[in-house]
Design a protein around this motif. Structure first.
Motif, PDB file in Angstrom:
ATOM      1  N   ASN A 192       1.508  31.945 -14.925  1.00  0.00           N
ATOM      2  CA  ASN A 192       0.357  31.855 -14.020  1.00  0.00           C
ATOM      3  C   ASN A 192      -0.845  32.628 -14.543  1.00  0.00           C
ATOM      4  O   ASN A 192      -1.978  32.133 -14.525  1.00  0.00           O
ATOM      5  CB  ASN A 192       0.746  32.357 -12.633  1.00  0.00           C
ATOM      6  CG  ASN A 192       1.674  31.391 -11.915  1.00  0.00           C
ATOM      7  OD1 ASN A 192       1.795  30.225 -12.305  1.00  0.00           O
ATOM      8  ND2 ASN A 192       2.340  31.858 -10.879  1.00  0.00           N
ATOM      9  N   GLU A 196      -4.577  31.054 -15.800  1.00  0.00           N
ATOM     10  CA  GLU A 196      -5.808  31.481 -15.136  1.00  0.00           C
ATOM     11  C   GLU A 196      -6.826  32.083 -16.089  1.00  0.00           C
ATOM     12  O   GLU A 196      -8.014  32.147 -15.771  1.00  0.00           O
ATOM     13  CB  GLU A 196      -5.461  32.490 -14.036  1.00  0.00           C
ATOM     14  CG  GLU A 196      -4.692  31.880 -12.873  1.00  0.00           C
ATOM     15  CD  GLU A 196      -4.024  32.928 -11.991  1.00  0.00           C
ATOM     16  OE1 GLU A 196      -4.130  34.128 -12.323  1.00  0.00           O
ATOM     17  OE2 GLU A 196      -3.387  32.538 -10.987  1.00  0.00           O
ATOM     18  N   ARG A 222      -4.520  26.000 -11.404  1.00  0.00           N
ATOM     19  CA  ARG A 222      -4.766  27.396 -11.787  1.00  0.00           C
ATOM     20  C   ARG A 222      -5.702  27.517 -12.988  1.00  0.00           C
ATOM     21  O   ARG A 222      -6.234  28.599 -13.252  1.00  0.00           O
ATOM     22  CB  ARG A 222      -3.445  28.094 -12.105  1.00  0.00           C
ATOM     23  CG  ARG A 222      -2.533  28.282 -10.901  1.00  0.00           C
ATOM     24  CD  ARG A 222      -1.260  29.004 -11.282  1.00  0.00           C
ATOM     25  NE  ARG A 222      -0.433  29.253 -10.123  1.00  0.00           N
ATOM     26  CZ  ARG A 222      -0.546  30.305  -9.312  1.00  0.00           C
ATOM     27  NH1 ARG A 222      -1.489  31.214  -9.568  1.00  0.00           N
ATOM     28  NH2 ARG A 222       0.233  30.458  -8.279  1.00  0.00           N
TER      29      ARG A 222
END
Length: 332
Positions: A192, A196, A222
């Motif tokens: 994640n 990002e 994301r």
């Protein structure tokens, strides 16, 4: 007189490979550049002691039930998700792969795809070929690797080789892998966080139940809208329909791939073709599974597979075997 083993070669190979195989047994080889239909392969495999197999093959329990003589399947590839390991174990058949020889050429292609997508190589080539190019104009501005953040998902051999090649490009390298460590100079992060913060995401992960559609709608949401996604791992690590939706919504900077969902033959629900809208989208760059398509590399891969067949036919464990057959007794 002892009958010579029969060896089935399901796809085109170099003449030197056939010559080496002929020393081991009688050859039944596909001499065209197109794969045979599955039923034709099975009919031919019924009389085979060994198979030199390729990515277009899918070997499962129904296939093996008709191959009473078969002792070994030597795959001229690295990713073996199209081959049912449990079925081969139960049938007493060796499965071997070629684990190392594809690494460097695949890593080179990954870097090439990243640069090609970022620098608008496809559109630039089309402009020159169109005849409309009259010299420099302030057009087709893209992005570069220097100063960027690049995430590599899957830090196996290919992922590490990509990182090694990118180490001289002046980019910050992030490594994502639940098990493997990252080499010096990289930062290990979770998926994640990588999604990002990255300008490029390069997928080098193999296909497994845990990695299928790893990059789907949630993962794509994301990413920044200008992130570039490159896939040289396995097609179904990406949800191509979600990638298309993100591209059409302007929420993904571009997608480059050498592998596609339609190639993952063992998945019954796989798409049968690449979506036309994805194929024709202006922010895509595709190659037809060229990761190992370097002549000398392919010759070496074929010869390594021949070595694995030789091991099996001589009654030995193939040097690149990846399974543990329950019983090696086969009846003719």
């Amino acid at each position: 007189m002892t009958m010579r083993p029969r060896i089935l070669v399901t796809n085109w190979v170099h003449e030197t490979t056939l010559q080496q195989l002929s020393l081991l047994g009688d050859i039944d080889a596909n001499e065209t550049r197109m794969p045979w239909p599955r039923e034709q392969i099975i009919r031919r495999a019924e009389q085979a002691d060994a198979i030199l197999a390729f990515m277009t093959d899918c070997i499962d329990a129904s296939f093996l039930a008709r191959c009473k003589r078969l002792r070994a399947v030597a795959c001229a590839l690295k990713g073996y998700d199209n081959f049912d390991m449990d079925a081969c174990n139960a049938a007493g058949i060796w499965i071997s792969i070629v684990p190392d020889l594809l690494t460097e050429p695949t890593a080179e292609l990954a870097v090439g795809l990243a640069i090609g997508l970022a620098r608008n190589i496809r559109d630039g080539d089309a402009l020159v070929r169109s005849g409309a190019f009259e010299g420099w104009r302030p057009v087709l501005y893209g992005t570069g690797l220097d100063g960027s953040t690049v995430s590599i998902v899957g830090m196996g051999r290919v992922g590490r080789a990509v990182a090694q090649r990118l180490s001289g490009f002046g980019c910050r390298l992030l490594g994502i892998d639940p098990v493997a460590e990252v080499p010096p100079g990289m930062i290990k992060v979770g998926l994640n966080r990588a999604l990002e913060t990255s300008d490029y995401v390069i997928l080098c992960a193999p296909l497994s139940p845990g990695s299928r559609h790893l990059i789907g709608a949630d993962a794509l949401a994301r990413m920044n809208a200008d992130t570039l996604l490159i896939n040289v791992g396995r097609g179904s690590v990406v949800d191509e329909s979600a990638v298309l939706a993100a591209l059409e919504a302007g929420k993904l900077g571009g997608y480059a791939a050498d592998v596609f969902e339609m190639e993952d033959w063992a998945l019954p629900e796989r798409p049968k073709a690449i979506d036309e809208r994805l194929r024709t989208h202006s922010r895509t760059l595709f190659t037809p599974h060229l990761g190992s398509a370097v002549t000398e590399v392919r010759k070496a891969i074929e010869m390594r597979a021949v070595d694995n067949i030789a091991d099996a036919l001589e009654g030995h464990r193939p040097r690149d075997a990846i399974n543990a057959p329950a019983s090696l007794a086969r009846t003719g």
